[in-house]
Design an enzyme around this catalytic site. Sequence first.
Site, PDB file in Angstrom:
ATOM      1  N   ALA A 180      -0.451  12.345  40.440  1.00 33.08           N
ATOM      2  CA  ALA A 180      -1.672  11.965  41.027  1.00 33.08           C
ATOM      3  C   ALA A 180      -1.764  10.486  41.618  1.00 33.08           C
ATOM      4  CB  ALA A 180      -2.767  11.979  39.940  1.00 33.08           C
ATOM      5  N   ASP A 210      -6.713  14.518  35.774  1.00 30.66           N
ATOM      6  CA  ASP A 210      -5.577  13.548  36.284  1.00 30.66           C
ATOM      7  C   ASP A 210      -6.000  12.896  37.596  1.00 30.66           C
ATOM      8  OD1 ASP A 210      -4.013  14.587  34.130  1.00 30.66           O
ATOM      9  OD2 ASP A 210      -2.213  14.462  35.222  1.00 30.66           O
TER      10      ASP A 210
HETATM   11  C1  MEV Z   1      -1.663  17.354  33.046  1.00 31.28           C
HETATM   12  O1  MEV Z   1      -1.739  16.149  32.836  1.00 31.28           O
HETATM   13  C2  MEV Z   1      -3.022  17.925  32.362  1.00 31.28           C
HETATM   14  C3  MEV Z   1      -3.084  19.409  32.175  1.00 31.28           C
HETATM   15  O2  MEV Z   1      -4.292  19.831  31.314  1.00 31.28           O
HETATM   16  C4  MEV Z   1      -3.189  20.157  33.592  1.00 31.28           C
HETATM   17  C5  MEV Z   1      -4.446  19.845  34.086  1.00 31.28           C
HETATM   18  O3  MEV Z   1      -5.691  19.258  33.664  1.00 31.28           O
HETATM   19  O4  MEV Z   1      -4.596  20.164  35.324  1.00 31.28           O
HETATM   20  C6  MEV Z   1      -2.004  20.064  31.438  1.00 31.28           C
END
Ligand code: MEV
Length: 296
Positions: free
Chosen positions: A89, A131
């Site tokens: 991101a 993110d």
């Molecule tokens: C990734 O940093 C976080 C997750 O919850 C995926 C998402 O929120 O898209 C695993």
Amino acid sequence: MSFYPGKVIITGEHSVVYGHKALLSALSLGVTCDAESGLELVNHAIADPYLKHILQLCSRELEVRDIETTLVLKITSTLPAKSGLGSSAAVAAAVITAVFEYYGRHLSSAKLYPLVLEAEQYVHGRSSGADPSIVVHGGSLLFQQGVATPLESDFLAKQTFALVDSGAATESTGEMVAVVAHHPEREALIVAIGAVSEAIVSQLQQGKYPVSLIRENHLLLARLGVVGAAAQDIIEQLWRMGIVAKITGAGGKTSGSGFILAWHEDSVFLREQVNRLGVSTIITQLGNNRGKHNEN
Ligand code: MEV
């Protein structure tokens, strides 16, 4: 020149994909991007499919053709990739902002967010938007179903944390999201994490670090199958030292599970203890950083 920070998830990874609340904080580590004219012989933007995807998105939005052969991007990252720290991101936010800036276009956070989200779908498959949201807005925020709300407490920002490296994950975030999607007990575990997250947020808002709830959160993530043996071993060592620790981000199964978020009220003790583990560690503050670009 643009800079966007990485992130940690204090609570709510994976459950946020199913509509529950997550709490995230920006790191001071992040990604810087400078876009200049000229074509380098080895143009990394063309070689890397993720960057190519981001530049195609910029082309479409700016209605400018051949961006990838017009610009040289200088990307510098202090964020380890595949480690749960929001690198994909942050790369998208930094690149999109620098490219827009090159073409004289300013992007507000509100306009940048959906573009970073779209870029991220490429690596995540089904990004919740958590993110992209923290990377674009910075600070500490609560995220639920596409809505970000700044955390109304400076307690977190005053704490010191250690990020302890359990090794990069072999799996992508999208693959870890798929592991959860196919888990036979998914529904019950996700609801349990959602409830724990609500309780964690409430305690933090009252100025308390919720030691046993964070441990419970980690145990539920382990039951979901997103914690590998290496991370579990380090986390158990930390717990025995009296340090609160959990994975942060998507996790990983077969090799590492990315960075572990560790806290102790005594920052000197925290530093001493994590050093004894003999693995790479970052001591950091959370939620004190925001993205920036030339027009700020
Ligand atoms: C990734 O940093 C976080 C997750 O919850 C995926 C998402 O929120 O898209 C695993």
